[in-house]
Design a protein around this motif. Sequence first.
Motif, PDB file in Angstrom:
ATOM      1  N   SER A   4      -8.884 -13.179  41.219  1.00 29.75           N
ATOM      2  CA  SER A   4      -9.977 -12.249  41.409  1.00 29.75           C
ATOM      3  C   SER A   4      -9.465 -10.967  41.486  1.00 29.75           C
ATOM      4  CB  SER A   4     -11.121 -12.667  42.400  1.00 29.75           C
ATOM      5  OG  SER A   4     -10.394 -12.652  43.718  1.00 29.75           O
ATOM      6  N   SER A   5      -8.367 -10.811  42.307  1.00 28.12           N
ATOM      7  CA  SER A   5      -7.934  -9.503  42.597  1.00 28.12           C
ATOM      8  C   SER A   5      -7.136  -8.619  41.586  1.00 28.12           C
ATOM      9  CB  SER A   5      -6.765  -9.544  43.686  1.00 28.12           C
ATOM     10  OG  SER A   5      -5.574 -10.383  43.357  1.00 28.12           O
ATOM     11  N   ASP A   6      -6.635  -9.659  40.699  1.00 23.06           N
ATOM     12  CA  ASP A   6      -5.810  -8.732  39.369  1.00 23.06           C
ATOM     13  C   ASP A   6      -6.818  -8.633  38.397  1.00 23.06           C
ATOM     14  OD1 ASP A   6      -4.153 -11.204  40.360  1.00 23.06           O
ATOM     15  OD2 ASP A   6      -4.420 -11.425  38.039  1.00 23.06           O
ATOM     16  N   VAL A   7      -8.043  -9.420  38.456  1.00 24.16           N
ATOM     17  CA  VAL A   7      -9.016  -9.264  37.466  1.00 24.16           C
ATOM     18  C   VAL A   7      -9.406  -7.955  37.567  1.00 24.16           C
ATOM     19  CG1 VAL A   7     -11.401  -9.655  36.904  1.00 24.16           C
ATOM     20  CG2 VAL A   7      -9.606 -11.695  37.368  1.00 24.16           C
ATOM     21  N   ALA A   8      -9.650  -7.422  38.608  1.00 26.50           N
ATOM     22  CA  ALA A   8     -10.267  -5.841  38.855  1.00 26.50           C
ATOM     23  C   ALA A   8      -9.115  -5.042  38.479  1.00 26.50           C
ATOM     24  CB  ALA A   8     -10.627  -5.680  40.357  1.00 26.50           C
ATOM     25  N   THR A   9      -7.883  -5.269  38.656  1.00 28.06           N
ATOM     26  CA  THR A   9      -6.932  -4.109  38.228  1.00 28.06           C
ATOM     27  C   THR A   9      -6.205  -4.350  36.906  1.00 28.06           C
ATOM     28  OG1 THR A   9      -5.254  -5.503  39.447  1.00 28.06           O
ATOM     29  CG2 THR A   9      -6.365  -3.780  40.963  1.00 28.06           C
ATOM     30  N   PHE A  10      -6.133  -5.598  36.463  1.00 26.27           N
ATOM     31  CA  PHE A  10      -5.427  -5.464  35.273  1.00 26.27           C
ATOM     32  C   PHE A  10      -6.132  -4.935  34.122  1.00 26.27           C
ATOM     33  CE2 PHE A  10      -3.968  -7.904  31.274  1.00 26.27           C
ATOM     34  CZ  PHE A  10      -2.651  -7.629  31.512  1.00 26.27           C
ATOM     35  N   ASP A  11      -5.188  -4.077  33.355  1.00 26.84           N
ATOM     36  CA  ASP A  11      -5.783  -3.227  32.179  1.00 26.84           C
ATOM     37  C   ASP A  11      -5.407  -3.804  31.073  1.00 26.84           C
ATOM     38  OD1 ASP A  11      -6.674  -1.382  30.557  1.00 26.84           O
ATOM     39  OD2 ASP A  11      -5.418   0.277  31.170  1.00 26.84           O
ATOM     40  N   ALA A 106      -8.531 -16.136  30.383  1.00 32.43           N
ATOM     41  CA  ALA A 106      -9.750 -15.918  29.741  1.00 32.43           C
ATOM     42  C   ALA A 106     -10.805 -15.171  30.800  1.00 32.43           C
ATOM     43  CB  ALA A 106     -10.390 -17.176  29.407  1.00 32.43           C
ATOM     44  N   LEU A 107     -10.697 -15.643  31.945  1.00 31.66           N
ATOM     45  CA  LEU A 107     -11.735 -15.028  32.829  1.00 31.66           C
ATOM     46  C   LEU A 107     -11.459 -13.487  33.142  1.00 31.66           C
ATOM     47  CD1 LEU A 107     -13.716 -15.642  35.743  1.00 31.66           C
ATOM     48  CD2 LEU A 107     -11.478 -15.353  36.883  1.00 31.66           C
ATOM     49  N   ARG A 108     -10.279 -13.129  32.959  1.00 35.21           N
ATOM     50  CA  ARG A 108      -9.972 -11.678  33.203  1.00 35.21           C
ATOM     51  C   ARG A 108     -10.342 -11.074  31.915  1.00 35.21           C
ATOM     52  NH1 ARG A 108      -4.042 -10.896  34.974  1.00 35.21           N
ATOM     53  NH2 ARG A 108      -3.358 -11.336  33.024  1.00 35.21           N
ATOM     54  N   MET A 109     -10.152 -11.672  30.900  1.00 40.21           N
ATOM     55  CA  MET A 109     -10.261 -11.024  29.640  1.00 40.21           C
ATOM     56  C   MET A 109     -11.828 -10.728  29.522  1.00 40.21           C
ATOM     57  SD  MET A 109      -8.266 -12.807  26.656  1.00 40.21           S
ATOM     58  CE  MET A 109      -8.584 -12.075  25.095  1.00 40.21           C
ATOM     59  N   ARG A 110     -12.636 -11.711  29.706  1.00 43.58           N
ATOM     60  CA  ARG A 110     -14.091 -11.587  29.654  1.00 43.58           C
ATOM     61  C   ARG A 110     -14.559 -10.589  30.647  1.00 43.58           C
ATOM     62  NH1 ARG A 110     -14.109 -17.409  28.932  1.00 43.58           N
ATOM     63  NH2 ARG A 110     -14.115 -17.676  31.044  1.00 43.58           N
ATOM     64  N   ASN A 111     -14.054 -10.374  31.508  1.00 43.25           N
ATOM     65  CA  ASN A 111     -14.623  -9.482  32.592  1.00 43.25           C
ATOM     66  C   ASN A 111     -13.958  -7.903  32.144  1.00 43.25           C
ATOM     67  OD1 ASN A 111     -15.746 -11.083  34.636  1.00 43.25           O
ATOM     68  ND2 ASN A 111     -14.112 -11.047  35.864  1.00 43.25           N
ATOM     69  N   TYR A 112     -13.081  -7.955  31.643  1.00 43.93           N
ATOM     70  CA  TYR A 112     -12.427  -6.855  31.060  1.00 43.93           C
ATOM     71  C   TYR A 112     -13.523  -6.280  30.057  1.00 43.93           C
ATOM     72  CZ  TYR A 112      -9.639  -3.193  29.389  1.00 43.93           C
ATOM     73  OH  TYR A 112      -8.939  -1.760  28.931  1.00 43.93           O
ATOM     74  N   LEU A 133     -20.188  -7.845  18.629  1.00 42.59           N
ATOM     75  CA  LEU A 133     -19.422  -7.710  20.285  1.00 42.59           C
ATOM     76  C   LEU A 133     -19.514  -9.031  20.995  1.00 42.59           C
ATOM     77  CD1 LEU A 133     -20.590  -4.167  21.266  1.00 42.59           C
ATOM     78  CD2 LEU A 133     -18.355  -4.862  20.505  1.00 42.59           C
ATOM     79  N   ILE A 134     -20.482  -9.731  20.705  1.00 42.00           N
ATOM     80  CA  ILE A 134     -20.827 -10.915  21.642  1.00 42.00           C
ATOM     81  C   ILE A 134     -19.802 -11.836  21.084  1.00 42.00           C
ATOM     82  CG2 ILE A 134     -22.248 -12.922  21.915  1.00 42.00           C
ATOM     83  CD1 ILE A 134     -24.933 -10.860  21.832  1.00 42.00           C
ATOM     84  N   GLN A 135     -19.812 -11.986  19.729  1.00 44.36           N
ATOM     85  CA  GLN A 135     -18.806 -12.842  19.322  1.00 44.36           C
ATOM     86  C   GLN A 135     -17.506 -12.616  19.712  1.00 44.36           C
ATOM     87  OE1 GLN A 135     -19.117 -15.090  17.105  1.00 44.36           O
ATOM     88  NE2 GLN A 135     -17.049 -15.530  16.024  1.00 44.36           N
ATOM     89  N   ARG A 136     -16.941 -11.535  19.847  1.00 43.05           N
ATOM     90  CA  ARG A 136     -15.544 -11.209  20.452  1.00 43.05           C
ATOM     91  C   ARG A 136     -15.399 -11.423  21.774  1.00 43.05           C
ATOM     92  NH1 ARG A 136     -13.070  -6.632  16.340  1.00 43.05           N
ATOM     93  NH2 ARG A 136     -14.293  -7.252  14.581  1.00 43.05           N
ATOM     94  N   ALA A 137     -16.546 -11.315  22.655  1.00 46.09           N
ATOM     95  CA  ALA A 137     -16.335 -11.360  23.959  1.00 46.09           C
ATOM     96  C   ALA A 137     -16.505 -12.789  24.574  1.00 46.09           C
ATOM     97  CB  ALA A 137     -17.460 -10.451  24.849  1.00 46.09           C
ATOM     98  N   THR A 138     -16.903 -13.831  23.457  1.00 45.10           N
ATOM     99  CA  THR A 138     -17.313 -15.193  23.845  1.00 45.10           C
ATOM    100  C   THR A 138     -16.080 -16.100  22.948  1.00 45.10           C
ATOM    101  OG1 THR A 138     -18.996 -15.291  22.013  1.00 45.10           O
ATOM    102  CG2 THR A 138     -19.513 -14.890  24.490  1.00 45.10           C
ATOM    103  N   SER A 139     -16.530 -16.108  21.519  1.00 45.46           N
ATOM    104  CA  SER A 139     -15.814 -16.982  20.931  1.00 45.46           C
ATOM    105  C   SER A 139     -14.311 -16.868  20.594  1.00 45.46           C
ATOM    106  CB  SER A 139     -16.449 -17.230  19.327  1.00 45.46           C
ATOM    107  OG  SER A 139     -15.729 -17.656  18.640  1.00 45.46           O
ATOM    108  N   VAL A 141     -12.415 -14.933  22.820  1.00 45.09           N
ATOM    109  CA  VAL A 141     -11.949 -15.129  24.047  1.00 45.09           C
ATOM    110  C   VAL A 141     -11.670 -16.530  24.203  1.00 45.09           C
ATOM    111  CG1 VAL A 141     -12.079 -15.053  26.476  1.00 45.09           C
ATOM    112  CG2 VAL A 141     -12.746 -13.179  25.301  1.00 45.09           C
ATOM    113  N   GLU A 142     -12.434 -17.492  23.841  1.00 38.76           N
ATOM    114  CA  GLU A 142     -12.428 -18.878  23.916  1.00 38.76           C
ATOM    115  C   GLU A 142     -11.194 -19.352  22.984  1.00 38.76           C
ATOM    116  OE1 GLU A 142     -13.456 -21.150  25.782  1.00 38.76           O
ATOM    117  OE2 GLU A 142     -12.950 -22.915  24.398  1.00 38.76           O
TER     118      GLU A 142
END
Length: 605
Positions: A4-11, A106-112, A133-139, A141-142
């Motif tokens: 969770s900590s680098d989810v917030a910081t990773f660019d 994947a978690l990090r990507m979706r959040n980002y 956009l939805i497609q890219r943020a879901t399928s 990333v999957e």
Amino acid sequence: MTISSDVATFDLKQALAPNRLQGLWKMMTGFRLIYVMATLSLGIAAISKTATYLLLRYFIDKVLGTNAPLSKLILVGLGFVGLALLESGFTFLSGWLAAKTAEGTALRMRNYLYDHIQRLSFSYHDKIQTGELIQRATSDVEAVRRFFADQAIGLGRIVVLFIVNFIAIAKLNWSLAWRSVLVVPVLVIISYFFFGKVSKRYQAYQEQEARLSTTLQENLSGVRVVKAFARQDFERQKFEEDNWEKFLRGRHLLFMHSLYWPSSDILAGAQMLGGFVLGAIMAIRGEITVGTYMAYSGMVIWIIWPMRNLGRLIVQMSTGLVSYNRVAEIVKEEREALDVGDYQPQGPYRGEIVFDHVSFAYEEGQPVLDDISFHCLPGQSVALLGSTGSGKTSLVNLLPRFYDYTAGSITLDGVELKRYPRQYLRSQIGIVEQEPFLFSRTIRENIAYGVGRRISDEEVFAAARAAAIHDVILSFPDGYNTLVGERGVTLSGGQKQRIAIARALLRDPRILILDDATSSVDPETEGDIRAALRRLMAGRTTFIIAHRIQSVMNADQILVMDKGRIIQRGDHASLMAEAGPYRRIYEMQARIEEELADELESSVD
Ligand code: UTP
Ligand code: MG
């Protein structure tokens, strides 16, 4: 969890690379060590498996048939058990570590992406379709997740198994070894060839899937229009066509796969059979021992059989790479800089606004605002009146810097608007949009939306009262806790507008923008709101857009717009004094009202 900590910081921008593999590697930042450990575990598992066969060889050649003591038998037996445990343990470990990497990335990507998409400019959102956009943020990333979880690690497994077993066989008998891998270069070439083909097909498939979800999403949001115009059949047909196209593309993709399978199976099968026969002949001739033959026939399977998967894996990896690209396309988009500005204002602004020869266009060459100039003192109210499409919404949208003007200058308190950080501007502008949007949350949450501090009930009530919606809300079964939208009450257009007004008022803005905010409210309620606003808005700058003269006649300054220009200006009295569009509109509206009143009277009689 640690991620969770680098989810917030990773660019994710750091992971952009012209080479997709390189990009994916960068995307693993923070998980690389884990992934390397996953690969190492894979190696240990492979070595254990090969060692099992070597132990088998030892058992057949050196133990079986000799009068070996029982203790030796037990030792060998324990060896088998130990190796089996080692192999399964490390196979599990490698899978687990790979999954950890994949899920974390994947978690990090979706959040980002979610965060990033919200920070893209208005013009970007005007252009891009939501479904896309939805497609890219879901399928997509999957697909990247699967790349890390199954494919990359699967490929590693094939390579490791190949190397370990090949070395082992080569140590046993070199001529047997090289003859056992003759087909491997062919398999690799075929796989590579398919990789290129399928990559394109997959891209086409993903694009079509995005189109389909856009169609679906639009139909669902516009379901009322579809029904009202009885266009169900047309929409259904459109959906079916898109769906059919997706089917065709999917079928083509599968066709490519199914072409590959038999060819790779036949090659791999023939290779193994050849190896078995060759080994058997050598064993009969006494060139190798029986134990060597047994060990060989076990190991050769683990060189060749996983190779069949090479093509499938490369194909699937190509999907991961394509998806990486599709995600990267969004990541590449510049965010709207929220807190950047070379002017750092201290405290709230006064609200003096000067437009000086401002022009604006959404698309180059199609001016929407042309040479707009006016001066608004702090606390004044400015009304915009004009036909639809004359540019009223566009004009007020320049103030929070939703869009940036293309020529001229706008100053706020004497400082050029472009020098202010957007965040600062927006924090003090309350805007009631022409088509307000409410979230599927409670009414209270909707009103308190975006204030950024704890709000007392009293404050919420006061805002709702000013917007003449308090009593209506109390009449709902759950009052302020009533849910809006799908799972709760369905609000009328006027109720929505009034909740949006309450929401804007609660922010206690220095500048209030009411874009046709009372268009769906009856004149009597509108009068109430106007009176409340007059009290509340004392000392604040207000922009009112309306079509009804009554809504604008009290403004300090009225700007009459047409085709992106100001064609008349002044206050009510001065505008009424000259012959012009304003008086024409006034007279027309008065006449309509008179006629209405007459008709009402005559129908009562
Ligand atoms: P406006 O949306 O500013 O008009 O669009 P308006 O005065 O507020 O109109 P009503 O009263 O709400 O109906 C001005 C012009 O800008 C174009 C529109 O096509 C219109 O011609 N426009 C608007 C865009 O090109 N892109 C947009 O995102 C919005
Ligand atoms: Mg408008």
